[in-house]
Design an enzyme around this catalytic site. Structure first.
Site, PDB file in Angstrom:
ATOM      1  N   LYS A  94       0.871  -1.185   0.000  1.00 44.55           N
ATOM      2  CA  LYS A  94       0.000   0.000   0.000  1.00 44.55           C
ATOM      3  C   LYS A  94       0.904   1.230   0.000  1.00 44.55           C
ATOM      4  CE  LYS A  94      -2.018   2.896   2.151  1.00 44.55           C
ATOM      5  NZ  LYS A  94      -1.963   4.371   1.941  1.00 44.55           N
TER       6      LYS A  94
ATOM      7  N   GLY B 153       6.285   4.574   8.849  1.00 44.36           N
ATOM      8  CA  GLY B 153       5.448   5.761   8.951  1.00 44.36           C
ATOM      9  C   GLY B 153       5.553   6.354  10.339  1.00 44.36           C
TER      10      GLY B 153
ATOM     11  N   THR C 252       4.987   7.181  14.349  1.00 46.99           N
ATOM     12  CA  THR C 252       4.876   6.386  15.571  1.00 46.99           C
ATOM     13  C   THR C 252       3.416   6.247  15.983  1.00 46.99           C
ATOM     14  OG1 THR C 252       7.104   6.896  16.342  1.00 46.99           O
ATOM     15  CG2 THR C 252       5.478   6.367  18.028  1.00 46.99           C
ATOM     16  N   GLU C 253       2.650   7.322  15.767  1.00 49.06           N
ATOM     17  CA  GLU C 253       1.233   7.309  16.126  1.00 49.06           C
ATOM     18  C   GLU C 253       0.499   6.168  15.407  1.00 49.06           C
ATOM     19  OE1 GLU C 253      -0.514  10.892  14.758  1.00 49.06           O
ATOM     20  OE2 GLU C 253      -2.481  10.456  15.620  1.00 49.06           O
TER      21      GLU C 253
ATOM     22  N   GLU D 197       8.906   0.638  11.371  1.00 45.77           N
ATOM     23  CA  GLU D 197       9.978   1.622  11.245  1.00 45.77           C
ATOM     24  C   GLU D 197       9.294   2.967  11.352  1.00 45.77           C
ATOM     25  OE1 GLU D 197      12.012   4.278  10.396  1.00 45.77           O
ATOM     26  OE2 GLU D 197      12.390   3.722   8.325  1.00 45.77           O
TER      27      GLU D 197
ATOM     28  N   CYS E 106      12.718  10.298   8.507  1.00 51.56           N
ATOM     29  CA  CYS E 106      12.496   9.838   9.876  1.00 51.56           C
ATOM     30  C   CYS E 106      13.786   9.894  10.689  1.00 51.56           C
ATOM     31  CB  CYS E 106      11.923   8.427   9.877  1.00 51.56           C
ATOM     32  SG  CYS E 106      12.763   7.333   8.744  1.00 51.56           S
TER      33      CYS E 106
ATOM     34  N   GLU F 192       8.368  14.999  16.577  1.00 52.85           N
ATOM     35  CA  GLU F 192       8.884  14.932  15.219  1.00 52.85           C
ATOM     36  C   GLU F 192       8.132  15.947  14.356  1.00 52.85           C
ATOM     37  OE1 GLU F 192       8.167  11.286  12.976  1.00 52.85           O
ATOM     38  OE2 GLU F 192      10.217  11.433  12.228  1.00 52.85           O
TER      39      GLU F 192
END
Lengths: 290, 497
Positions: free
Chosen positions: B201, B253, B255-256, B275, B309, B406
Site C-alpha cells: 500500500k 510511517g 509512531t502514532e 519503522e 524519519c 517529530e
C-alpha cells in the site's frame, strides 16, 4: 524417634537482590499435584512490580557494561549453584507430579542450558553482528546491544526448565529481567532465586515475582520502563492482552510458537536467536580517509 | 551515490552569498515521463479497477496541479490482492528455486537502473523532492537494494546458521511518502528474496512510482500475484495490515500510526516490523572539523525538506563553540536554494502536501510561542505550491515541543551541552531512538559516545548515509526490526523475528 520438628521455608519474592515479602502482606497457597498445600507463597502486587522494574532499570547499565566474559562467568556460577542443590531442585520439581527420574533430568537439563548460554556472553555479538560492505569509503559495523529491561512471563510448566530457558538468553546479553514466575508451580523459581543470590549475580539483574499473574502481566507489558516482553508463559488470551498493552510503548512481545514446545530438545529450545530477540542492532558509520 | 548534498565550499564566516550571482535555472526535462489519465490498482499482474470505482487525485506539491487520478482501494480490493498473493505463494513463486527468484530481482534492479531518469522525474513530480536527490539518491539506492537482496535469494541458509529460513507467506507492506520508490525497494526486495509474496500500500500522496514499478514487474515477467499494489488512503492500509490472510506486516510511517497497527494486530499472530518516527540528536563537539560538521548538520535536517524519519532535528553543540558554529550555520542556511524541485540546482524542494505544511507550520508556531528564538534566512518562496523556508530555533530547552516531537520538516532545534556525559544524556532524552550523529576528531570519544547512544544508526563524522548492505531501524518508539543488510532478511524468514 527424636521428635525434631522441621524448619519450613518462607517463600518470598526476589527483588533487587533481596528477598522481601509482598508489600501487601498477601500470600497464596502453592499446591502440589495432589492438591496439598506445600507452602504459602508471596503474592506480589502491581506495587511490587513497579519496585522490581525500578530495580531492574537501576541494575541494567552496569550489568550491560560488564564484559561478556564476566557475565558469562556469573551465569556459569549460577549453574554451579544449581548443580550444588540439584537434589533440592529435583524435590521442588517433583511437587508438580513429575516422576523422580524425569525431575532429575529436568534439573540437569536446566543446568546444562545455563552453561550453554553462559558461553554465548562473549560470542553472540560475533554471530549476530557483522561488518557491512557498503558501497563507499566507510567503516560500517552492526552490533547487537541489550534492549534494556525485559519482562519474562515464565512458562507455567516445566517451572524450572521453562524459566531457565527463557531467562538465560535475556540476561546473557546485558538485559535485566522482571520475571512473573509460574503461578501454579512457583517453588522452583524461588529456589532458583536463592541460587542466583549466591552466584555473584548483582542485585536487580533478575527479579522474580510470584503470585497471580493475570493482573500483573498486562501492567508489566504496558510499563513504559520495560523494553520487551518474553511471553512464552502466556496463553492465547493473555498473549493478546500483552500485545495490546505493549503497543503504547512500541515494545516487542515474543510469544510462544504454536503447538507444543519440546523443552528438553536442545536443537529447538535453545538458540542464539533467542538472545538476539531481545537485542537492538546498532549500526555505526564512519568515513575512511586520510 | 554518496553525493547527497552539493559539495560546494561552505561560505566563510560572515560572507553573504549575493543572490544576483545565483545559478540560472537548469530544469530537468519532463518529456520522458508519460502519466496516464488514471491508474487502477495492480492485482494479479495486471491493472484492476477498484471495486467501488472510486479514484482520488494526486497532485504535484510544487505547483498544486493534479497529475492524475488513482484508484482508491477498499476492503474488497484488499481481499482480491491478498488472494492473488496467496495464489502466487502457493503456486509459481512458492515453488520457485531461490536462484530463479534471484534472477527476477536482478532483472528488476537492472530495469530500474535503466529507467532511472524517468522514475526520478516522476518521483519529483509526485512528491516534491529535488531532482538532484531523486536522481542521485532515491533511484540509485532503490536499484541497488534489489541487486543486493537478489543475491541473498539463493543463499538464505548461509545468512543465519541454524535458523528456519522458510518464507512466511503473504506480506502486507505500508510505505510512506518521503521516499516512495526507495521504501518500496526496502520492503519488496527482502520480502521477495526470502520467497514471500506482497500486497503493497503506497502512500496516498505519492502512488505514482509504485504504479510505474508495477508495470516494470510485468515487463520483467514476474509471475502474477507476487507483487500486488493497492493504492488508497489510511483505510486501505488498515484493511491490508488487518487482513486475516496476511502473515506478515511491515509498516514505515509515524509512531502514532505504528502504535495503532501494533494494537490492532494484538493476538492476531502476525509477524510485525515497524519503522517509525525519530527526533535524532546531532552532537557536535568542540574539536569537530567545523566545515564538515556544518555540511553534515545541514544535510542532516534539510535533506528531502526534513521529511526524513532519521533527520538530525536536534542539534547539540558544545557550548564553547556555539556562537561560532551558529554563525557558520546561518551563512550556510542562506545559501540553500529553495524552489522548483525539477531545477537541478535546488537544495530544498516542496513540502509533500498541504496537510504536512500545516503540521510543520503549527509546530513552528508552538516553538515561537514557547519562547524559542526562530531564524529563517531571507528566502523567496514560489507563490504556488507548498513551501517552508529552512528554519533554525535557538534557545530551545529539552522540554519544548519542538525538541520532543517529530516535525518532519526543514526545522532544526539547537541546544548546547558542556560535557560528553551531558551530551549523551540529552541525546537519549527522547522516546525515539532511530538515529544519531556525532562529530569529533577524537576516535576514542566517537566509540564512547556511539556505545552510549540509544539509536539504531549512528553516523560518526558523517550523516544520512544509506546502503543496501547496512541495516536501518530504531530502538524504543522508533520501532523494531531492521531493513537493509543481512539483518533485513530476518523479518521475512520463519525463524526470524
Amino acid at each position: 524417634m527424636s521428635g525434631r520438628i522441621g524448619v519450613r521455608k518462607t517463600y518470598k519474592l526476589y527483588v533487587d537482590g533481596d528477598f522481601p515479602r509482598s508489600e501487601s502482606g498477601r500470600t497464596y497457597p502453592a499446591l502440589d499435584h495432589r492438591g496439598e498445600v506445600i507452602a504459602r507463597v508471596a503474592a506480589a502486587t502491581r506495587k511490587d512490580l513497579r519496585g522490581a522494574v525500578r530495580a531492574a532499570r537501576r541494575a541494567q547499565p552496569s550489568w550491560a557494561a560488564r564484559t561478556g566474559y564476566n557475565r558469562g562467568q556469573i551465569i556459569y556460577r549460577i549453574a554451579e549453584m544449581v548443580e550444588d542443590r540439584a537434589a533440592v531442585f529435583a524435590a521442588q520439581v517433583r511437587m508438580a507430579g513429575v516422576a523422580a527420574a524425569k525431575a532429575r533430568r529436568e534439573v540437569f537439563r536446566s543446568i546444562d542450558r545455563l552453561v550453554w548460554y553462559a558461553g554465548w556472553a562473549d560470542k553472540y555479538q560475533q554471530v549476530i553482528g557483522n561488518l557491512n560492505p557498503v558501497a563507499g569509503p566507510f567503516f560500517n559495523i552492526s552490533v547487537p546491544e541489550p534492549t534494556g529491561v525485559v519482562g519474562v512471563i515464565a512458562p507455567e510448566a516445566p517451572a524450572l526448565l521453562g524459566l531457565v530457558s527463557r531467562l538465560a538468553p535475556v540476561i546473557v546479553s546485558g538485559n535485566t529481567a522482571v520475571v512473573l514466575a509460574s503461578e501454579r508451580w512457583p517453588a522452583p523459581s524461588v529456589v532458583l532465586a536463592e541460587a542466583m543470590a549466591t552466584a555473584d549475580l548483582p542485585g536487580g539483574v533478575v527479579n522474580i515475582l510470584t503470585g497471580p499473574r493475570s493482573g500483573m502481566a498486562p501492567y508489566l507489558a504496558s510499563h513504559l520502563d520495560v523494553n520487551g516482553i518474553d511471553a512464552y508463559g502466556a496463553d492465547e488470551d493473555m498473549l493478546a492482552g500483552l500485545e495490546e498493552a505493549a503497543a503504547a510503548g512500541v515494545k516487542r512481545v515474543v510469544g510462544p510458537p504454536e503447538g507444543r514446545i519440546a523443552w528438553m530438545d536442545d536443537r529447538t529450545a535453545q538458540s542464539p536467536y533467542a538472545i538476539a530477540a531481545f537485542t537492538e542492532i546498532k549500526t555505526v558509520w564512519h568515513p575512511k580517509g586520510l | 551515490m554518496y553525493d547527497q548534498t552539493s559539495e560546494r565550499t561552505p561560505a566563510r564566516r560572515g560572507e553573504v552569498v549575493p543572490s544576483g550571482l545565483d545559478y540560472a535555472p537548469s530544469l530537468e526535462a519532463v518529456d520522458q515521463v508519460s502519466i496516464d489519465e488514471s491508474y487502477d490498482l495492480w492485482i494479479d499482474g495486471k491493472p484492476s479497477p477498484p471495486a467501488a470505482n472510486r479514484y482520488f487525485p494526486t497532485v504535484n506539491p510544487a505547483t498544486e496541479e493534479t497529475l492524475t487520478r488513482v484508484a482508491e482501494g477498499d476492503g474488497e480490493d484488499v481481499d482480491r490482492a491478498v488472494a492473488a498473493a496467496r495464489k502466487a505463494y502457493n503456486g509459481a513463486w512458492g515453488k520457485m528455486a531461490g536462484k530463479e527468484r534471484a534472477k527476477y530481482l536482478y532483472r528488476l534492479a537492472r530495469m530500474l537502473a535503466e529507467r532511472s531518469r524517468e522514475f526520478a522525474v516522476l518521483e519529483t513530480l509526485d512528491g516534491g523532492k529535488p531532482i538532484k536527490e531523486s536522481r542521485d539518491v532515491d533511484l540509485p539506492l532503490a536499484s541497488a537494494h534489489f541487486f543486493y537482496y537478489a543475491g541473498w535469494a539463493d543463499k538464505l541458509e548461509y545468512a543465519f546458521p541454524g535458523l528456519d529460513t522458510r518464507p512466511l507467506g503473504v506480506a502486507a507492506q505500508v510505505i510512506p511518502w518521503n521516499f516512495p520508490i526507495l521504501m518500496l525497494a526496502w520492503k519488496v526486495a527482502p520480502a521477495l528474496a526470502a520467497g514471500n509474496t506482497v500486497v503493497l500500500k503506497p502512500a496516498e500522496t505519492t502512488p505514482l512510482t509504485a504504479l510505474a514499478f508495477a508495470r516494470l514487474t510485468a515487463e520483467a515477467g514476474l509471475p502474477p500475484g507476487v507483487l500486488n499494489i493497492v493504492t488508497g488512503g489510511g483505510g486501505a492500509g488498515a484493511e491490508a495490515v488487518a487482513h486475516p490472510g496476511v502473515d506478515k506486516v511491515a509498516f514505515t510511517g509515524s509512531t502514532e500510526v505504528g502504535k495503532l497497527i501494533q494494537k490492532r494486530l494484538a493476538g492476531a499472530r502476525k509477524r510485525l516490523t515497524l519503522e517509525l518516527g525519530g527526533k535524532a540528536p546531532h552532537i557536535v563537539f568542540e574539536d569537530a572539523p567545523v566545515d564538515q560538521a556544518v555540511e553534515g548538520v545541514i544535510n542532516g535536517i534539510f535533506f528531502n525538506q526534513g521529511h526524513v524519519c532519521c533527520a538530525g532535528s536536534r542539534l547539540l553543540v558544545q557550548e564553547s563553540i556555539y556562537d561560532a558554529f551558529l554563525d557558520r550555520l546561518k551563512v550556510r542556511l542562506a545559501s540553500l536554494r529553495v524552489g522548483d524541485p525539477l531545477d537541478k540546482n535546488t537544495d530544498v524542494g516542496a513540502i509533500n502536501s498541504r496537510a504536512q505544511l500545516d503540521k510543520i507550520g503549527a509546530l513552528v508556531e508552538i516553538g515561537v510561542a514557547e519562547g524559542a528564538e526562530m531564524y529563517q534566512p531571507p528566502c523567496a518562496l514560489p507563490e504556488r505550491g507548498y513551501w517552508f523556508a529552512p528554519t533554525l530555533f535557538m534557545g530551545v530547552s529539552q522540554g519544548h515541543r519542538i525538541a520532543r516531537e517529530e516535525i518532519f520538516g526543514p526545522v532544526l532545534s539547537i541546544m548546547t551541552f558542556r560535557t560528553p556525559v551531558e551530551a549523551v544524556e540529552k541525546a537519549n532524552n527522547t522516546p525515539y531512538g532511530l538515529s544519531a550523529g556525532v562529530w569529533t576528531a577524537k576516535g576514542s570519544r566517537i566509540l564512547w559516545v556511539a556505545d552510549r547512544l540509544r539509536a539504531g544508526v549512528v553516523w560518526a563524522n558523517t550523516y544520512n548515509k544509506f546502503d543496501p548492505a547496512s541495516p536501518f531501524g530504531g530502538y524504543r518508539e522508533s520501532g523494531f526490526g531492521r531493513e537493509g543488510g543481512r539483518h533485513g532478511l530476518l523479518p521475512y524468514l520463519r525463524g526470524g523475528s
